[in-house]
Design a protein around this motif. Structure first.
Motif, PDB file in Angstrom:
ATOM      1  N   ILE A   5       0.873  -1.181   0.000  1.00 14.99           N
ATOM      2  CA  ILE A   5       0.000   0.000   0.000  1.00 14.99           C
ATOM      3  C   ILE A   5       0.906   1.226   0.000  1.00 14.99           C
ATOM      4  O   ILE A   5       1.855   1.296   0.783  1.00 14.99           O
ATOM      5  N   VAL A   6       0.663   2.153  -0.919  1.00 12.49           N
ATOM      6  CA  VAL A   6       1.428   3.402  -0.963  1.00 12.49           C
ATOM      7  C   VAL A   6       0.461   4.552  -0.697  1.00 12.49           C
ATOM      8  O   VAL A   6      -0.579   4.661  -1.345  1.00 12.49           O
ATOM      9  N   VAL A   7       0.806   5.356   0.303  1.00 10.54           N
ATOM     10  CA  VAL A   7      -0.036   6.492   0.702  1.00 10.54           C
ATOM     11  C   VAL A   7       0.744   7.768   0.414  1.00 10.54           C
ATOM     12  O   VAL A   7       1.879   7.910   0.879  1.00 10.54           O
ATOM     13  N   LEU A  65      -7.561   3.379   8.708  1.00  4.06           N
ATOM     14  CA  LEU A  65      -6.354   3.655   9.520  1.00  4.06           C
ATOM     15  C   LEU A  65      -5.171   4.231   8.738  1.00  4.06           C
ATOM     16  O   LEU A  65      -4.593   5.236   9.119  1.00  4.06           O
ATOM     17  N   LEU A  66      -4.823   3.569   7.634  1.00  2.05           N
ATOM     18  CA  LEU A  66      -3.508   3.856   7.038  1.00  2.05           C
ATOM     19  C   LEU A  66      -3.457   5.176   6.280  1.00  2.05           C
ATOM     20  O   LEU A  66      -2.382   5.772   6.147  1.00  2.05           O
ATOM     21  N   ALA A  67      -4.597   5.653   5.797  1.00  3.83           N
ATOM     22  CA  ALA A  67      -4.582   6.908   5.022  1.00  3.83           C
ATOM     23  C   ALA A  67      -5.594   7.891   5.588  1.00  3.83           C
ATOM     24  O   ALA A  67      -6.684   7.493   6.031  1.00  3.83           O
ATOM     25  N   THR A  69      -7.868  10.137   4.277  1.00  2.00           N
ATOM     26  CA  THR A  69      -8.391  10.314   2.913  1.00  2.00           C
ATOM     27  C   THR A  69      -8.801  11.753   2.613  1.00  2.00           C
ATOM     28  O   THR A  69      -9.105  12.077   1.459  1.00  2.00           O
ATOM     29  N   VAL A  70      -8.773  12.640   3.615  1.00  2.00           N
ATOM     30  CA  VAL A  70      -9.059  14.057   3.348  1.00  2.00           C
ATOM     31  C   VAL A  70      -7.891  14.666   2.563  1.00  2.00           C
ATOM     32  O   VAL A  70      -8.072  15.424   1.631  1.00  2.00           O
ATOM     33  N   VAL A  71      -6.668  14.292   2.934  1.00  2.00           N
ATOM     34  CA  VAL A  71      -5.490  14.906   2.296  1.00  2.00           C
ATOM     35  C   VAL A  71      -4.565  13.889   1.626  1.00  2.00           C
ATOM     36  O   VAL A  71      -3.535  14.269   1.063  1.00  2.00           O
ATOM     37  N   GLU A  72      -4.899  12.611   1.729  1.00  2.00           N
ATOM     38  CA  GLU A  72      -4.005  11.597   1.159  1.00  2.00           C
ATOM     39  C   GLU A  72      -4.728  10.689   0.160  1.00  2.00           C
ATOM     40  O   GLU A  72      -5.914  10.394   0.318  1.00  2.00           O
ATOM     41  N   ASN A  73      -3.967  10.238  -0.831  1.00  2.00           N
ATOM     42  CA  ASN A  73      -4.417   9.190  -1.752  1.00  2.00           C
ATOM     43  C   ASN A  73      -3.737   7.884  -1.351  1.00  2.00           C
ATOM     44  O   ASN A  73      -2.678   7.911  -0.733  1.00  2.00           O
ATOM     45  N   TYR A  74      -4.331   6.758  -1.739  1.00  2.00           N
ATOM     46  CA  TYR A  74      -3.635   5.491  -1.504  1.00  2.00           C
ATOM     47  C   TYR A  74      -3.788   4.579  -2.718  1.00  2.00           C
ATOM     48  O   TYR A  74      -4.767   4.661  -3.449  1.00  2.00           O
ATOM     49  N   THR A  75      -2.769   3.751  -2.926  1.00  2.00           N
ATOM     50  CA  THR A  75      -2.865   2.746  -3.986  1.00  2.00           C
ATOM     51  C   THR A  75      -2.559   1.394  -3.361  1.00  2.00           C
ATOM     52  O   THR A  75      -1.745   1.299  -2.435  1.00  2.00           O
ATOM     53  N   VAL A  76      -3.237   0.383  -3.855  1.00  2.00           N
ATOM     54  CA  VAL A  76      -3.074  -0.976  -3.336  1.00  2.00           C
ATOM     55  C   VAL A  76      -2.535  -1.849  -4.458  1.00  2.00           C
ATOM     56  O   VAL A  76      -3.093  -1.872  -5.555  1.00  2.00           O
ATOM     57  N   GLU A  77      -1.404  -2.505  -4.214  1.00  2.00           N
ATOM     58  CA  GLU A  77      -0.847  -3.432  -5.211  1.00  2.00           C
ATOM     59  C   GLU A  77      -0.797  -4.825  -4.570  1.00  2.00           C
ATOM     60  O   GLU A  77      -0.175  -4.961  -3.502  1.00  2.00           O
ATOM     61  N   ILE A  78      -1.456  -5.794  -5.196  1.00  2.26           N
ATOM     62  CA  ILE A  78      -1.418  -7.161  -4.660  1.00  2.26           C
ATOM     63  C   ILE A  78      -0.500  -8.003  -5.550  1.00  2.26           C
ATOM     64  O   ILE A  78      -0.669  -8.006  -6.764  1.00  2.26           O
TER      65      ILE A  78
END
Lengths: 79, 79
Positions: A5-7, A65-67, A69-78
């Motif tokens: 996960i990249v935030v 928890l991890l992001a 979402t108001v100020v951050e984007n996240y990407t999930v790579e499996i």
């Protein structure tokens, strides 16, 4: 399943940490680096039966928890 | 050139932050996530004439500042 996960900060959100890193790099003589933006990366294992369930679990982990979402984007790579 | 640097802990290095995140996820009811390890990601621009020079600049940035090479690995991706 292994996943990453990249935030990162959303565009337009000020990144004082990135600015500080940029200044520090210049003080080390590394001049041609600019626009530094710092984010977080999470490597983890997810014990789901299938890919869809794993994605849903990781999305919930980011949203709860991890992001921020108001100020951050996240990407999930499996993997 | 746009580039991304990912800094992660070396295998075998204890990650208390990852453990805390894992426990917090469980407290949110997200049970099937394990082995959480947190790292850093840096998105930046590098003004080099060619790819080799950009890689050298980014390697120097990691070795001097962005990564603690005693306990961390880093990867450099140039877009």
């Amino acid at each position: 399943m292994k996943a990453r996960i990249v935030v990162t900060l959303k565009n337009g959100v000020l990144d004082p940490q990135g600015k500080a890193i940029e200044a520090a790099l210049k003080s080390f003589g590394i001049e041609d680096v600019s626009g530094v933006r710092q984010g977080k990366v999470f490597d983890l294992e997810v014990a789901s039966e299938n890919r869809e369930q794993a994605e849903a679990t990781l999305k919930a982990a980011c949203e709860k928890l991890l992001a921020n979402t108001v100020v951050e984007n996240y990407t999930v790579e499996i993997a």
